[in-house]
Design an enzyme around this catalytic site. Sequence first.
Site, PDB file in Angstrom:
ATOM      1  N   VAL A   1      25.466   7.451   7.423  1.00 47.14           N
ATOM      2  CA  VAL A   1      25.984   8.816   7.309  1.00 47.14           C
ATOM      3  C   VAL A   1      25.574   9.641   8.538  1.00 47.14           C
ATOM      4  CG1 VAL A   1      25.876  10.961   5.964  1.00 47.14           C
ATOM      5  CG2 VAL A   1      25.901   8.750   4.772  1.00 47.14           C
TER       6      VAL A   1
ATOM      7  N   ASN B   1      19.045  -1.389   7.689  1.00 48.98           N
ATOM      8  CA  ASN B   1      20.345  -1.086   7.098  1.00 48.98           C
ATOM      9  C   ASN B   1      21.437  -1.699   7.950  1.00 48.98           C
ATOM     10  OD1 ASN B   1      19.071   0.452   5.107  1.00 48.98           O
ATOM     11  ND2 ASN B   1      19.055   2.242   6.436  1.00 48.98           N
TER      12      ASN B   1
ATOM     13  N   ARG C   1      24.668  -1.332   8.272  1.00 48.97           N
ATOM     14  CA  ARG C   1      25.921  -0.578   8.208  1.00 48.97           C
ATOM     15  C   ARG C   1      25.869   0.584   9.199  1.00 48.97           C
ATOM     16  NH1 ARG C   1      22.615   1.414   4.007  1.00 48.97           N
ATOM     17  NH2 ARG C   1      22.082   3.590   4.392  1.00 48.97           N
TER      18      ARG C   1
ATOM     19  N   ILE D   1       1.906   4.731   1.102  1.00 45.06           N
ATOM     20  CA  ILE D   1       1.613   5.674   2.182  1.00 45.06           C
ATOM     21  C   ILE D   1       1.972   7.071   1.686  1.00 45.06           C
ATOM     22  CG2 ILE D   1       2.014   6.247   4.618  1.00 45.06           C
ATOM     23  CD1 ILE D   1       0.949   3.357   4.179  1.00 45.06           C
TER      24      ILE D   1
ATOM     25  N   LYS E   1       0.870  -1.175   0.000  1.00 42.42           N
ATOM     26  CA  LYS E   1       0.000   0.000   0.000  1.00 42.42           C
ATOM     27  C   LYS E   1       0.916   1.236   0.000  1.00 42.42           C
ATOM     28  CE  LYS E   1      -3.771   2.461   0.864  1.00 42.42           C
ATOM     29  NZ  LYS E   1      -4.888   2.482  -0.124  1.00 42.42           N
TER      30      LYS E   1
HETATM   31  C1  MV4 Z   1       7.299   3.703   0.716  1.00 36.61           C
HETATM   32  C2  MV4 Z   1       6.659   4.957   0.667  1.00 36.61           C
HETATM   33  C3  MV4 Z   1       5.292   4.988   0.787  1.00 36.61           C
HETATM   34  N1  MV4 Z   1       4.606   3.824   0.933  1.00 36.61           N
HETATM   35  N2  MV4 Z   1       6.564   2.589   0.865  1.00 36.61           N
HETATM   36  C4  MV4 Z   1      11.687   5.260  -0.288  1.00 36.61           C
HETATM   37  C5  MV4 Z   1      12.997   4.676   0.094  1.00 36.61           C
HETATM   38  C6  MV4 Z   1      12.737   3.248   0.361  1.00 36.61           C
HETATM   39  N3  MV4 Z   1      13.502   2.848   1.488  1.00 36.61           N
HETATM   40  C7  MV4 Z   1      11.276   3.146   0.602  1.00 36.61           C
HETATM   41  N4  MV4 Z   1      10.702   4.431   0.273  1.00 36.61           N
HETATM   42  C8  MV4 Z   1       9.385   4.679   0.412  1.00 36.61           C
HETATM   43  N5  MV4 Z   1       8.606   3.575   0.594  1.00 36.61           N
HETATM   44  C9  MV4 Z   1       5.261   2.669   0.972  1.00 36.61           C
HETATM   45  N6  MV4 Z   1       4.541   1.546   1.116  1.00 36.61           N
HETATM   46  C10 MV4 Z   1       7.446   6.097   0.498  1.00 36.61           C
HETATM   47  C11 MV4 Z   1       8.804   5.956   0.366  1.00 36.61           C
HETATM   48  C12 MV4 Z   1       9.534   7.168   0.182  1.00 36.61           C
HETATM   49  C13 MV4 Z   1      10.437   7.607   1.123  1.00 36.61           C
HETATM   50  C14 MV4 Z   1      10.708   6.898   2.279  1.00 36.61           C
HETATM   51  C15 MV4 Z   1      11.629   7.341   3.191  1.00 36.61           C
HETATM   52  C16 MV4 Z   1      12.301   8.532   2.961  1.00 36.61           C
HETATM   53  C17 MV4 Z   1      12.066   9.239   1.823  1.00 36.61           C
HETATM   54  C18 MV4 Z   1      11.133   8.804   0.903  1.00 36.61           C
HETATM   55  C19 MV4 Z   1      10.889   9.547  -0.242  1.00 36.61           C
HETATM   56  C20 MV4 Z   1       9.978   9.113  -1.152  1.00 36.61           C
HETATM   57  C21 MV4 Z   1       9.314   7.918  -0.959  1.00 36.61           C
END
Ligand code: MV4
Length: 454
Positions: free
Chosen positions: A296, A291, A293, A203, A201
């Site tokens: 940063v 993660n 590691r 978010i 889903k």
């Molecule tokens: C998501 C999300 C919304 N819904 N998953 C981006 C990095 C990766 N680790 C997973 N990410 C996201 N996963 C769901 N189900 C939105 C993001 C996301 C995001 C997450 C963390 C930090 C920055 C972000 C920027 C855009 C989208």
Amino acid sequence: MFSKILIANRGEIALRIIRACREMGIRTVAVYSEADRNSLHVRFADEAICIGQAASSNSYLNIPAIISAAEITDVEAIHPGYGFLAENPHFAEICASCQITFIGPTPENIRLMGDKMAARTTMQKAGLPIVPGSTAIIKNKEEALKTAKSISYPVIIKAAAGGGGKGMRICHNDLTLVSSLMTAQTEAEASFGNPNVYIEKYIEKPRHIEIQILADQYGHIVQLGERDCSIQRRHQKLLEESPSPAVDNKLRKRLGEMAIKGAKTVSYVSAGTIEFLFDQQRNNIYFMEMNTRIQVEHPVTEMVTGIDLIKEQIRAASGEKLKIQQDSIQIRGAAIECRINAEDFENNFMPSPGKIETLNLPGGPGVRLDTHIYPGYEIPPYYDSLVAKLITHGKNRQEAIKIMQRALSEFFIAPIKTTIPFHLKLMENPLFLKGDVSTHFVQDMLKTGEKEEE
Ligand code: MV4
């Protein structure tokens, strides 16, 4: 304890590790590429070995060259820092087979958490909340449609071998889902050599909250509170802070317990980070990735806890017991880190490598600067553009921000362009000052700026 270690990295993190080693009485070996001959990590280490040409694939990612350097200099351990080989399970295995300690988690830890679908399943079994979605890899469009139907749109397709935002696709209906499935699989295969994808889903406007953990080889695990990393652009974090202005004590306790539960479940060793998505609209929190590691942004946690994460990582790798007890860890005040990149923020964050002619570094109370730059240093174009991490620590968030504004205004780098002007602008943004942000904040802030210019 080790008497000598090799640092398989460059830039500020190589310096950070050398500093920890110096204080621990451990001798250091730097490795460097032809482009990094004049780097500070080369000068500050006890020994230095050139391992290849400028391109990372020929130097900092060149496993045979790094192992050879380790054998020639007779080190007992290798610290990988972040990026490059830090999350390569194969590299961790090769180190072990050469009787060199990899300063980090086990190859099994790295491999399991590198598979984002496996991590999801593992953490769900451990009782952590996961984002509604796939229970396994999506095999065909029928499965994709069925999954989307059960969780409703919008959904997001993610690569099992991805992470950090690579290979993701947001879909709003059946039509785009079916077409995106194909392209996502093709892209995942091309980028990671693994076409596996899964669906969650989507978010909207979440916050990115992560918990720092520390574990020894004997199952003792502690958590060091959260970092809020919502201020990012195109999956590149720009600012991190601890504690998160969005997390109350009740949620903080729950997040910490979930992180420890997750780390215990995978028998985690070393420093690690459990990432969560916080859906502020619905007040839901979900496990996202782990993660394996040092990150940063680890200094913000160091500033509020007073714990040196690099030293603890080295101690754990050498087989020492973790001396820190959970109830002795206290979050003191607030810390903020601004990432200073050699990028032109006025020009779509375009990289701005080149020679530093003039440099004024900030200092004074509450200021920490982790950087490898110096006057006359030439920023090479081959690596990431991070040139400094400016960290401030105050008695509360407001004070940390005041110190940051003051420190940023002292910080002068010319003629290359940096993200300092971006951060100065951010420090005056009313939404940031309120702590009212999401992962879409920077995008929205820059869009608003454009409109105002019209
Ligand atoms: C998501 C999300 C919304 N819904 N998953 C981006 C990095 C990766 N680790 C997973 N990410 C996201 N996963 C769901 N189900 C939105 C993001 C996301 C995001 C997450 C963390 C930090 C920055 C972000 C920027 C855009 C989208």
